[in-house]
Design an enzyme around this catalytic site. Structure first.
Site, PDB file in Angstrom:
ATOM      1  N   ASN A 144       0.851  -1.181   0.000  1.00  0.00           N
ATOM      2  CA  ASN A 144       0.000   0.000   0.000  1.00  0.00           C
ATOM      3  C   ASN A 144       0.890   1.235   0.000  1.00  0.00           C
ATOM      4  O   ASN A 144       1.437   1.621   1.025  1.00  0.00           O
ATOM      5  CB  ASN A 144      -0.913  -0.010   1.229  1.00  0.00           C
ATOM      6  CG  ASN A 144      -1.932   1.108   1.196  1.00  0.00           C
ATOM      7  OD1 ASN A 144      -1.899   1.963   0.301  1.00  0.00           O
ATOM      8  ND2 ASN A 144      -2.837   1.102   2.158  1.00  0.00           N
ATOM      9  N   ARG A 323      -1.758 -11.734 -20.241  1.00  0.00           N
ATOM     10  CA  ARG A 323      -2.141 -13.032 -19.712  1.00  0.00           C
ATOM     11  C   ARG A 323      -3.659 -13.061 -19.846  1.00  0.00           C
ATOM     12  O   ARG A 323      -4.344 -12.108 -19.446  1.00  0.00           O
ATOM     13  CB  ARG A 323      -1.686 -13.164 -18.257  1.00  0.00           C
ATOM     14  CG  ARG A 323      -2.010 -14.505 -17.595  1.00  0.00           C
ATOM     15  CD  ARG A 323      -3.349 -14.450 -16.888  1.00  0.00           C
ATOM     16  NE  ARG A 323      -3.562 -15.620 -16.019  1.00  0.00           N
ATOM     17  CZ  ARG A 323      -4.721 -15.893 -15.429  1.00  0.00           C
ATOM     18  NH1 ARG A 323      -5.764 -15.101 -15.598  1.00  0.00           N
ATOM     19  NH2 ARG A 323      -4.838 -16.950 -14.665  1.00  0.00           N
ATOM     20  N   ASP A 325      -7.285 -14.585 -19.124  1.00  0.00           N
ATOM     21  CA  ASP A 325      -8.027 -15.369 -18.146  1.00  0.00           C
ATOM     22  C   ASP A 325      -9.029 -16.295 -18.840  1.00  0.00           C
ATOM     23  O   ASP A 325      -9.623 -15.933 -19.853  1.00  0.00           O
ATOM     24  CB  ASP A 325      -8.759 -14.389 -17.216  1.00  0.00           C
ATOM     25  CG  ASP A 325      -9.357 -15.067 -16.002  1.00  0.00           C
ATOM     26  OD1 ASP A 325      -8.598 -15.747 -15.283  1.00  0.00           O
ATOM     27  OD2 ASP A 325     -10.569 -14.929 -15.779  1.00  0.00           O
ATOM     28  N   GLU A 354      -4.406 -18.595 -20.037  1.00  0.00           N
ATOM     29  CA  GLU A 354      -4.648 -19.404 -18.849  1.00  0.00           C
ATOM     30  C   GLU A 354      -5.357 -20.688 -19.267  1.00  0.00           C
ATOM     31  O   GLU A 354      -6.571 -20.716 -19.462  1.00  0.00           O
ATOM     32  CB  GLU A 354      -5.525 -18.665 -17.820  1.00  0.00           C
ATOM     33  CG  GLU A 354      -5.623 -19.489 -16.525  1.00  0.00           C
ATOM     34  CD  GLU A 354      -6.908 -19.287 -15.722  1.00  0.00           C
ATOM     35  OE1 GLU A 354      -6.969 -19.782 -14.593  1.00  0.00           O
ATOM     36  OE2 GLU A 354      -7.843 -18.652 -16.224  1.00  0.00           O
ATOM     37  N   ASP A 421      -4.384 -18.890  -7.566  1.00  0.00           N
ATOM     38  CA  ASP A 421      -5.431 -19.914  -7.660  1.00  0.00           C
ATOM     39  C   ASP A 421      -5.053 -21.233  -6.989  1.00  0.00           C
ATOM     40  O   ASP A 421      -5.805 -22.211  -7.110  1.00  0.00           O
ATOM     41  CB  ASP A 421      -5.738 -20.201  -9.138  1.00  0.00           C
ATOM     42  CG  ASP A 421      -6.588 -19.113  -9.774  1.00  0.00           C
ATOM     43  OD1 ASP A 421      -7.383 -18.485  -9.051  1.00  0.00           O
ATOM     44  OD2 ASP A 421      -6.450 -18.896 -10.988  1.00  0.00           O
ATOM     45  N   ARG A 469      -3.514 -15.327  -0.755  1.00  0.00           N
ATOM     46  CA  ARG A 469      -3.545 -13.923  -1.181  1.00  0.00           C
ATOM     47  C   ARG A 469      -3.306 -12.981  -0.005  1.00  0.00           C
ATOM     48  O   ARG A 469      -3.858 -11.882   0.056  1.00  0.00           O
ATOM     49  CB  ARG A 469      -4.889 -13.619  -1.863  1.00  0.00           C
ATOM     50  CG  ARG A 469      -5.148 -14.511  -3.074  1.00  0.00           C
ATOM     51  CD  ARG A 469      -6.537 -14.307  -3.669  1.00  0.00           C
ATOM     52  NE  ARG A 469      -6.746 -15.209  -4.810  1.00  0.00           N
ATOM     53  CZ  ARG A 469      -7.851 -15.256  -5.546  1.00  0.00           C
ATOM     54  NH1 ARG A 469      -8.866 -14.439  -5.261  1.00  0.00           N
ATOM     55  NH2 ARG A 469      -7.970 -16.096  -6.558  1.00  0.00           N
TER      56      ARG A 469
END
Ligand code: CA
Length: 586
Positions: A144, A323, A325, A354, A421, A469
């Site tokens: 951040n 990339r 999805d 992907e 994932d 994550r």
């Protein structure tokens, strides 16, 4: 000879242009069944007058059932007619399009054909990817750098991630930490989606032409890309073209106006009104997720919109590739148009789909440059982390992957050990960092470009999302700096030696029932042996080089507690439990 095991068919991964002068021809035979295969080849229009050439083929890959042979030829007139002579148990037979023959066919007419090497058909992925080490950033959780753009309800950095909470990560945070990436030695970033969306993962795009205000602005991304380029780091963005988000303006219009909407055909609506019946939306969606309506990429207006998106971020912001999805659920015709637009905007842009499975239909040079190589991920994890695959079965699976695609696709494949994932590598390793190191050594020394998932390099853990994550740990006292040093060393090693990136690849040891294995990589006169021990005991491997030669010197350049000795023509490598050695031969 087991004739029924023999397979060849022109084009695809069996005969293809490797570059503008070279054709690779491959054939499959039963494992350990055929002693020699020769490729008989020539130009069909001068075969009778000038004859033909014969090139010995070599086994370039093996799996549990088959040997895969390959020869590279440079047809003088770019046309290639060819057949095979196979020798098994001392007996020869010839193979042409009609099948097997006990004698050499009198006429070449029925030999196979690679009709013409048209430059437009050559699959030319960007060569920089062979030299790339990627770093994947999940933007909401990396750093951040600008509290002023934090979404409402942002939690203090470092809290427990849930599917819906926010921690304020943004683009300024990435800019602030480029030193970390440079010290790690990575030279490409793959960003999870940055475009405006509702969720923390941003896979539900609201506006494809706008950076999410929680992350910054388009100008901020342009600044980030320029800062990366100044450090020799390329930038790959995530495009979600299979589906939009619920708040995408055209979808809101259809929600409101139904069949009367000018955008009704932008989606795959089966019946109006748009609603969910028994858990299934009345329109196609990603999975059954009503907030992610599938886009109709056959509609010319949708195509024009998405292709403009593809062009905009490359030409206006400077990104180096995409990339894609859920890439395998979008039609092939759209991806062909997409490739044309992307390559026109930047000829060496990288297009990464992907796809978690066998992907040959997308890797013919007209759609993607590569796919996320999850099949290799599973092979490495089974062998080095889960211990469910012995050396032979690891080599078999890796071999079948080598044979599955044209060589240039393998050279730029996206090799990962985890992502947003999947559970993190350290968690799969049950906290055993020896396994993290062993798996990573394999990942970094196999053909294809490795990718580090943010935080793996400093020892972060986490299960299936949202656990994987977590916020990046920036407190150095809580980072595993030794592990960071390992990754920085591995990155430096790979980037310093072409042999480890796109050198030749050959197994030296991969036996059934054993946990130790070794392979050889070679390029530019440099040779490296990568020896692995996935077992719980110390192990010694005795290795002979494929050419039978005797190296003058063998030195372990990477490997904790590993030792190497030359005894005659044999190389003896001793490794601790879950150890490895990268040995340089002199
Ligand atoms: Ca922020």
């Amino acid at each position: 000879m087991f004739e029924e095991a023999v397979y060849h068919r022109p084009k695809n991964n069996w005969s293809y242009a490797y570059d503008r002068e070279t054709v690779h021809v491959r054939i499959r035979t039963k494992r350990d069944d055929v002693e020699r295969v020769a490729l008989i080849h020539g130009d069909k229009y001068e075969w009778h007058d000038k004859g033909h050439a014969v090139t010995e083929m070599r086994v370039f890959a093996r799996d549990g059932l088959f040997d895969y042979w390959q020869a590279a030829v440079r047809p003088k007139y770019r046309r290639l007619k060819y057949g095979f002579r196979l020798i098994s148990a001392g007996e020869s037979c010839w193979l042409n399009e009609q099948g097997f023959h006990a004698a050499e066919p009198a006429s070449p007419n029925l030999y196979f054909e690679f009709p013409f090497l048209n430059p437009a058909d050559v699959f030319e992925p960007p060569s920089w990817v062979k030299d790339a080490v990627f770093y994947q950033i999940f933007p909401e959780r990396f750093a951040n750098g600008d509290p002023s753009n934090d979404p409402e309800g942002t939690l203090p950095w470092g809290g427990e991630p849930t599917p819906a909470n926010f921690f304020g990560g943004d683009l300024q945070g990435v800019i602030d930490h480029l030193d970390h990436l440079e010290r790690l030695g990575v030279n490409a970033i793959y960003f999870n989606p940055l475009f405006e969306a509702e969720t923390n993962h941003k896979y539900d795009t609201r506006d494809y032409l706008k950076v999410d205000p929680q992350f910054g602005t388009n100008e901020k991304l342009k600044e980030l890309v320029a800062a990366c380029h100044a450090r020799g780091i390329r930038v790959l963005l995530d495009a979600v073209f299979n589906h939009s988000g619920r708040t995408f303006a055209p979808f809101l219009d259809v929600l409101e106006k139904g069949a009367a909407s000018a955008y009704a055909d932008w989606f795959h609506v089966k019946s109006f009104p748009l609603e969910v019946r028994d858990g299934v939306p009345t329109y196609d969606a990603f999975a059954f997720e009503p907030h992610m309506p599938k886009l109709n990429t056959e509609n010319p207006d949708v195509q024009a919109y998405l292709l403009e998106v593809a062009r905009y971020w490359i030409e206006e912001i400077g990104v180096d590739g995409w990339r894609l999805d859920v890439a395998n659920e979008v039609d092939h015709l759209f991806w062909r148009k997409f490739r044309d637009v992307v390559k026109a905007a930047k000829p060496d842009a990288y297009i990464l789909g992907e796809i978690w499975h066998d992907s040959l239909p997308w890797l013919g040079g007209d759609q993607f440059d590569a796919v996320m190589n999850y099949p290799l991920t599973e092979a490495i994890l089974d062998y080095a982390v889960r211990g469910t695959r012995d050396s032979r079965r690891f080599a078999d699976l890796a071999g079948s992957l080598l044979a599955a695609y044209p060589q240039q696709a393998t050279e730029v494949s996206f090799n990962l050990l985890g992502s947003h994932d999947t559970p993190r590598l350290l968690t799969l390793s049950q906290g055993d960092k020896r396994k993290v190191r062993l798996a990573s050594v394999i990942q970094f020394t196999m053909p294809g470009a490795p990718c580090i998932y943010y935080g793996d390099e400093i020892g972060m853990d986490g299960g299936q999302d949202p656990g994987c994550r977590k916020c990046m740990e920036w407190d150095e006292t809580k980072q595993d700096r030794e592990l960071f040093g390992f990754f920085a060393g591995l990155t430096r090693l790979r980037r310093s030696h072409r042999a480890l990136r796109d050198g030749s690849f050959e197994w030296l040891s991969a036996e059934e029932g054993r946990t130790a294995a070794a392979y050889l990589r070679e390029a530019d006169g440099e040779r490296f042996v990568i020896a692995l021990n996935a077992g719980k005991r110390k192990v010694s491997l005795e290795l002979a080089l494929p050419d039978g030669g005797k190296p003058a010197e063998a030195r372990t350049i990477f490997g904790d507690g590993a030792a190497v000795q030359l005894r005659g023509r044999k190389l003896h490598v001793t490794m601790p439990p879950l150890g490895y050695a990268i040995v340089r031969l002199g």
